[in-house]
Design a protein around this motif. Structure first.
Motif, PDB file in Angstrom:
ATOM      1  N   MET A  66       1.459  -3.895  56.272  1.00 48.92           N
ATOM      2  CA  MET A  66       1.499  -4.940  55.002  1.00 48.92           C
ATOM      3  C   MET A  66       0.539  -6.014  55.611  1.00 48.92           C
ATOM      4  O   MET A  66      -0.035  -6.675  54.807  1.00 48.92           O
ATOM      5  N   GLU A  67       0.374  -6.296  56.760  1.00 48.42           N
ATOM      6  CA  GLU A  67      -0.441  -7.444  57.261  1.00 48.42           C
ATOM      7  C   GLU A  67      -1.937  -7.139  56.751  1.00 48.42           C
ATOM      8  O   GLU A  67      -2.730  -7.687  56.405  1.00 48.42           O
ATOM      9  N   SER A  68      -2.373  -5.709  57.190  1.00 46.79           N
ATOM     10  CA  SER A  68      -3.595  -5.278  56.660  1.00 46.79           C
ATOM     11  C   SER A  68      -3.753  -5.384  55.323  1.00 46.79           C
ATOM     12  O   SER A  68      -5.186  -5.654  54.954  1.00 46.79           O
ATOM     13  N   PHE A  69      -2.966  -4.972  54.529  1.00 45.27           N
ATOM     14  CA  PHE A  69      -2.885  -5.031  53.138  1.00 45.27           C
ATOM     15  C   PHE A  69      -3.397  -6.383  52.568  1.00 45.27           C
ATOM     16  O   PHE A  69      -4.209  -6.642  51.764  1.00 45.27           O
ATOM     17  N   PHE A  70      -2.686  -7.364  53.096  1.00 45.94           N
ATOM     18  CA  PHE A  70      -3.037  -8.723  52.910  1.00 45.94           C
ATOM     19  C   PHE A  70      -4.409  -9.202  53.346  1.00 45.94           C
ATOM     20  O   PHE A  70      -5.270  -9.976  52.640  1.00 45.94           O
ATOM     21  N   ASP A  71      -4.752  -8.574  54.692  1.00 45.45           N
ATOM     22  CA  ASP A  71      -6.004  -8.982  55.226  1.00 45.45           C
ATOM     23  C   ASP A  71      -7.300  -8.536  54.257  1.00 45.45           C
ATOM     24  O   ASP A  71      -8.377  -8.994  53.918  1.00 45.45           O
ATOM     25  N   THR A  72      -7.112  -7.077  53.709  1.00 44.92           N
ATOM     26  CA  THR A  72      -8.188  -6.678  52.709  1.00 44.92           C
ATOM     27  C   THR A  72      -7.948  -7.013  51.435  1.00 44.92           C
ATOM     28  O   THR A  72      -8.898  -6.629  50.667  1.00 44.92           O
TER      29      THR A  72
END
Lengths: 531, 767
Positions: free
Chosen positions: B106-112
């Motif tokens: 989820m964190e990487s989703f928001f990062d990208t």
């Protein structure tokens, strides 16, 4: 956690077995590491161990709930944060309860859990049971007290006949505003040997505060301070009293004292708030009330007091906000209703504020301040009949500010009901003279001036002359008094016999026996205008 | 009380002692649903190859998805599937990947997240709706604290599990996800256990979830709550039946307030809801509470500006006045209104003043005094301040007053036409409805039943201007009630009792007895029943209706009482009642009633055979009716006049004036009027036949007229009148020598006579 005092001397086998675990868990518990405490208690079979285990679970849930509220996922989610442990606790406790395995403490916990789940009826039953099992546990009594809403409910409960029941009843009477009964109870408790109890003294003082017997209350609080100088409890009430009496020095002393003892207590903050308020530093006062609320958001008094401060600062919208909060915490807080009414009155919404004053009046039917406020509003709305009723009622229930009669008299004057106006002035003057307080010259001289003219018109020159002479005593009515005297002597010189009617009441002489017939504005039915 | 204690927590955002209702300034919070929408948007941007039709459908979906309330995953997937099945599958897979992984996903989703949007050729620029939404979400996400992020992730997992019917992704889980799986099964188990428990336990939470059709687990989010409130308030206004039941709605609102005591709008809906059940106590309380709250949310300090809480204060007072007005506490209403006017004047808020003025004339009107001058002023001022709603409302009120005051019809109709133009220009659909209903009433009053019917149908068949998505075409506002009542009465007048009762059943459904406008149809229903009972000669039944009518409308009740008394030959009492009525209706507020009272009094005079004394009364009635253009009543008066003349022995004269009245009666009159008119014509024809040249032809004509009369009366079920008709026909046939027809008529007469045992004496002296 006074109920958890460990008693290692207990003879039970299980207690001995669990003793080590219990001691460890108790230490963790005292350090507020609830989950840890619960973990080490999970295998305990003794009653004490079981209670501590369950209580740790409960408090852990409560603590988590409080922590959750701070970072919830959105403003609307905050309401749905619940103590997740409650349901499980209830399930287990109810199982054991049915099996009859719960002791007094566990029953108390069960009751608390039920209350938190809004199962109030069941909670009452369980608390009563807990009290029967363990009458000397004051916590159960207190919880029960929160659940009782009226005297009928109190009477319907079957409580154990124990000396502590008297404490409970006295407390309950105070809560239910039955101050006379409460005072009786406390007195009898003092008589049977609790004369040194600071608790009782404080309770009596609070009771006197509630019935606005300020001198008595102050006396008791001072005594309490002597006996128990580091006490913080109830000191906010004390400061309220000092505030009402404008005793700046004492209040300042109290505030500094308390701040020294513990400045992060709700009571301390309230006292300091009152102190600043009395010194007209309202911003600072509001700040301290806010701090009190930060420490305990359920602190009812602070919301109301903050409302008063905002009123002083003319920040009406914030005042309304604060009062509304107070009402939300306790719908029966008449001061908040009254404050709301005052706020709207300041905003010149006289009809609008009627509703709030009416609410306040409903809660305190015998408080003259609301009645006078109501009367003033009606007067502004030119509903003079209602206004008259209000003022008369305010006088009848014992007017604290002594304004009702004067206002009533002026109303009668406006309506050209000179007899009634005169009667009111007479009673007013009697009232003023009968009490030892310093005279308010303006109002008294108004009354005297009117009475002089009234008697003069009715050709009762002796009384008129008396009034006129009294008028001369005061500064602002002196000229008129003299003028009236001249007129009287003129008339007398013209040889007209003064046809003074002996049976008529006179202000100073025969009136002392208080036989003044006053036409009563009856019936005092305020509901005629209440929708 | 305890619940309030619990929900009251200290708000860290409290500034200056004021907790703003919308504390955090933003309404957008990252929710699992929002993440799903974001995933969908990302996929849409990424996938370049998509059928145009699918893309178009999806594009159309974006706005409702962004702005609408949170949906469950299954609802969302279904919606997407309807547009683009492939996309739905991708969305599900993407979400599953995120859920099945760990927090990092989820964190990487928001990062990208910004990447696909920031490309230069991207369709979603930063300032577009999508870009804005994305950035909002990103901001909101970045604001979350550590534990909140974790909670969000857990919520996302719940969301996915609940939306896909549980654990479908588990089968695909890889071996290296063992750890996660354990954790997640744990999550799932607790979710399941929770559900079980909730089934067992009927806590207060349960009702909160019964909102609309979709069952929700959690309490409403801010947007959902707003949507719910707006929808309920709208329904309360337009179509009460579709709104939740009063008790259920209250429970809902209480719940909402329990979770968020700062939600002021809920108090307002509580106020509306309590008005529905006529609970003055709660409604006052809620109204004041709402405004207390509203004052806070308005900017503080500026007490006199256009914005700020000075404004809400004025409207608070005004609303209080409206409340008292609704409960008919006129004195209280006046006081509140005066207050509103005073503070509006102090702050020279003309718009508010205008509203006050329009309430003032309404109040005056309700209190029964003449308020036309006030209304005219109000209209002028409203036009000056460009308030079309108030202006045309004022005109409509003026039209109403003018109609009762005897203004000429063309002026009124002109005024209505002018306002109609205004309405359509500003899309004031409410006022259009009112205008049509008013026209219906006007035509009805003037006695043009066809026109009235046409206008009524126009309203009922008109497509509402309101938003279509609520599916409200015919709503239950007052205009509809009025129009439907008119229709029912018109049908009943034409003897179509089946249709009338059908309309009434519809009304009963649409406006249940406890609702505000129910009185309208109750009165209408009673009137129809009364007329039927009277026509049928069942006076005891009619007498029972009279008490019910009197409860709803005093004058109407008195009038009907007089009618019953007259029919029962209790002339003295009837006369007394009529005298009282006359005194009541003399203030010129109800001309119709005044005319009708005169007619009935004239009929009373007939009973004592003093036809000459009836004449001046009738002439007065005629003058009044003509002056007010009450054509139906005018024709009825003419019938009465003709009858008097017939009885006075001048049938030629009677026939002459009848000629004048026949046309409108036959065109617009009720069946009863038609029948009565024709019967009268036939009688006159018989009377003049002796003097006519061709007696036989004249009598034939009379027989013919009577035939027609008989059909009308039989349709209405007026058996007494029918009997009279048959009697006359038999006599005529006898005179003409048509024996078979005579016998037939005689037989009919005999049968009816037997049926009507009681009414042996034939009342000759009636129309």
């Amino acid at each position: 956690m006074t109920e958890n005092n460990l008693q290692p001397l207990s003879s039970l086998q299980e207690d001995v077995q669990d003793f080590d675990a219990l001691c460890l868990a108790k230490s963790y518990f005292d350090l507020k590491e609830y989950d840890r405490a619960a973990y080490f208690l999970r295998g305990c079979s003794s009653q004490k161990g079981y209670f501590l285990y369950m209580y740790s679970c409960y408090l852990s849930g409560e603590k988590k709930k409080d922590d959750e509220t701070v970072d919830s996922l959105g403003p609307l989610e905050k309401g749905q944060v619940r103590n997740e442990a409650l349901r499980e606790l209830r399930a287990e406790l109810s199982k054991k309860h049915r099996a009859g395995e719960l002791d007094g403490f566990a029953l108390y916990l069960y009751g608390v859990v039920l209350r938190k789940l809004d199962l109030l009826k069941e909670a009452v039953d369980v608390f009563v049971e807990a009290i029967h099992a363990l009458p000397l546990h004051w916590g159960s009594w207190l919880e029960l007290c929160n659940l009782i809403t009226n005297i009928e409910m109190l009477k319907s409960l079957s409580l154990p006949d124990c000396w502590i029941k008297d404490f409970f009843l006295a407390h309950m009477y105070t809560e239910l505003q039955m101050i006379k009964e409460a005072l009786q109870k406390y007195q009898s408790l003092i008589d049977v040997g609790f004369s040194k109890s600071t608790y009782i003294i404080s309770q009596i003082a609070v009771a006197y505060h509630n019935i606005r017997d300020i001198d008595q209350a102050l006396l008791l609080f001072n005594e309490l301070r002597n006996q128990d100088p580091y006490r913080i409890e109830n000191m906010d009430t004390f400061s309220n009293l000092l505030y009402v009496r404008s005793m700046k020095a004492e209040l300042s002393f109290l505030a500094h004292d308390l701040a020294e003892i513990d400045k992060y207590r709700v009571e301390t903050c309230c006292v300091i708030g009152n102190y600043y308020s009395l010194r007209s530093q309202h911003e600072k006062a509001a700040l301290y009330f806010q701090r009190a609320l930060k420490l305990n958001p359920r602190c009812l008094g602070a919301w109301t007091l903050m409302g008063h401060e905002y009123m002083e600062m003319k920040n009406t919208s914030a005042a309304i906000q604060a009062y509304r909060h107070a009402i939300e915490v306790n719908k029966r807080d008449y001061r908040a209703w009254y404050g709301l009414g005052q706020t709207y009155e300041i905003l010149k919404l006289h009809f609008y504020c009627l509703y709030y004053y009416r609410r306040a009046h409903q809660l305190r039917p015998n408080d003259s301040r609301m009645l006078v406020a109501l009367g003033e509003c009606y007067e502004k709305l030119s509903q003079l009949v209602e206004a008259k009723k209000c003022y008369w009622r305010a006088y009848s229930v014992g007017d604290v500010e002594r304004m009702a009669l004067l206002k009533l008299a002026k109303l009668h004057e406006q309506l050209n009901e000179s007899d009634d106006a005169a009667q009111c002035y007479i009673i007013y003057i009697q009232d003023v003279y009968s009490c030892a307080e310093p005279l308010e010259h303006v109002e008294v001289s108004t009354a005297l001036r009117y009475l002089g003219q009234y008697y003069f018109k009715n050709k009762r020159y002796d009384e008129a002359a008396l009034c006129a002479q009294r008028c001369c005593d005061s500064n602002d009515a002196r000229e008129e008094g003299k003028a009236l005297l001249r007129q009287i002597s003129q008339v007398r010189e013209q040889g007209e016999a003064a046809s003074a009617d002996v049976s008529h009441p006179c202000v100073f002489g025969p009136l002392s026996n208080n036989n003044t017939p006053v036409r009563r504005v009856s019936p005092l039915d305020l509901s005629s205008v209440t929708p | 009380m305890a619940s309030v204690h619990e929900s009251l927590y200290f708000n860290p955002m409290m500034t200056n002692g004021v907790v703003h209702a919308n504390v955090f300034g933003i309404k957008d919070w990252v929710t699992p649903y929002k993440i799903s929408v974001l995933v969908l948007l990302v996929e849409m941007v990424k996938s370049k190859r998509m059928a145009l039709i699918e893309r178009r459908r999806l594009n159309k979906l974006i706005l409702p998805l962004q702005q609408g309330p949170d949906l469950t995953l299954s609802q969302l997937l279904k919606t997407v599937e309807e547009c683009a099945p492939k996309m739905a599958a991708t969305l599900k897979i993407k979400l599953r990947d995120m859920v099945a992984g760990n927090l990092r996903d989820m964190e990487s989703f928001f990062d990208t997240l910004p990447n696909p949007f920031s490309e230069s050729e991207s369709e979603a620029s930063k300032t577009s709706v999508v870009g804005l939404f994305m950035r909002h979400m990103l901001l909101a996400y970045n604001k979350l604290s550590f534990s909140q992020v974790y909670k969000l992730y857990i919520a996302l997992q719940h969301y996915y599990v609940a939306g896909t019917g549980g654990g479908t992704w588990r089968s695909t889980a890889d071996v290296d996800m063992d750890l996660n799986e354990m954790e997640l099964t744990g999550v799932e188990d607790t979710a399941g256990a929770k559900a079980e428990k909730e089934e067992l336990d009927t806590g207060p939470m349960q009702e909160a979830e019964l909102i609309d059709e979709s069952q929700r687990r959690c309490p409403l989010s801010q947007k959902q709550a707003e949507y719910f409130l707006v929808r309920q308030a709208y329904l309360l206004k337009t179509d009460e039946n579709k709104a939740l039941k009063a008790a259920a709605l209250q429970e809902e609102l209480n719940n909402m307030l329990k979770f968020n005591p700062d939600f002021a709008e809920a108090h307002y809906v509580t106020y509306l809801n309590s008005m529905r059940v006529q609970d003055i106590y709660t409604s006052t309380h809620s109204l004041l509470h709402y405004f207390d709250r509203l004052i806070l949310t308005g900017s503080d300090g500026k007490s006199n500006g256009d914005e700020g809480y000075g404004r809400s204060l004025r409207y608070a007072a005004l609303n209080l006045a409206a409340l008292h007005c609704r409960f008919a506490h006129y004195q209280q209403a006046e006081l509140a209104l005066q207050e509103a006017i005073r503070i509006a004047q102090e702050s020279s808020d003309h718009v508010c003043l205008q509203h006050c003025l329009s309430w003032l004339y309404t109040l005056e009107h309700m209190k029964g005094s003449d308020s036309s001058v006030l209304t005219e002023d109000s209209v002028k001022m409203a036009a000056h301040f460009c308030l079309p709603y108030l202006a045309s409302l004022g005109i409509q009120s003026l039209v109403q007053q003018g109609a009762t005051g005897g203004k000429t019809a063309n002026k009124l109709m002109d005024a209505l036409k002018d306002t109609d133009i205004l309405h359509w220009k500003h899309s004031l659909s409410e006022l259009i409805d009112i205008s049509l209903a008013q026209t219906t009433s006007l035509w009805r009053m003037y006695g043009k039943s066809t026109m009235a019917q046409q206008q009524a149908q126009l309203l009922l068949n008109m497509n509402s201007l309101e938003q279509v998505n609520y599916g409200v075409q015919q709503n239950n506002t007052e205009p509809f009630a009025v129009v439907l009542c008119h229709l029912a009465e018109l049908h009943a007048q034409q003897g179509l009792f089946g249709a009338a009762s059908e309309i009434l059943t519809h009304l009963k459904q649409q406006f249940p007895p406890h609702t505000q406008h129910a009185k309208l149809w109750m009165l209408c229903d009673l009137k129809i029943q009364f007329e039927r009972a009277m026509n049928d000669g069942k006076y005891h039944q009619a007498e029972a209706q009279v008490t019910a009518i009197a409860a709803l409308s005093e004058t109407e009740g008195l009038y009907r009482k007089a009618l019953v008394l007259k029919a029962q030959n209790r002339s003295g009492e009837a006369y007394g009642v009529l005298q009282r009525l006359q005194a009541l209706s003399e203030d010129g507020r109800s001309t119709e009633m005044a005319v009708r009272v005169m007619l009935t009094t004239a009929e009373l005079h007939w009973e004592s055979s003093s036809f000459t004394t009836a004449l001046p009364l009738l002439l007065r009635a005629l003058a009044l009716a003509r002056q007010h253009h009450l054509q139906a009543l005018a024709s009825e008066t003419i019938l009465h006049l003709a009858f008097s003349q017939l009885m006075l022995g001048v049938p030629e004269q009677a026939l002459n004036i009848l000629q004048e009245a026949m046309e409108p009666v036959l065109a617009h009159g009720s069946l009863l009027d038609k029948g009565r008119a024709l019967l009268l014509v036939a009688k006159c024809q018989m009377a003049v036949a002796d003097r006519a040249g061709d007696r036989h032809a004249a009598l034939e004509l009379a027989v013919h007229t009577l035939d027609e009369t008989a059909t009308y009366f039989s349709r209405l079920g007026c058996r007494e009148r029918l009997r009279e008709v048959y009697y006359l026909q038999a006599r005529l046939h006898h005179l003409l020598g048509h024996t078979p027809q005579r016998n037939k008529c005689a037989m009919h007469f005999r049968m009816l006579d037997q049926e009507l045992q009681g009414g042996g004496t034939q009342p000759v002296t009636r129309l």
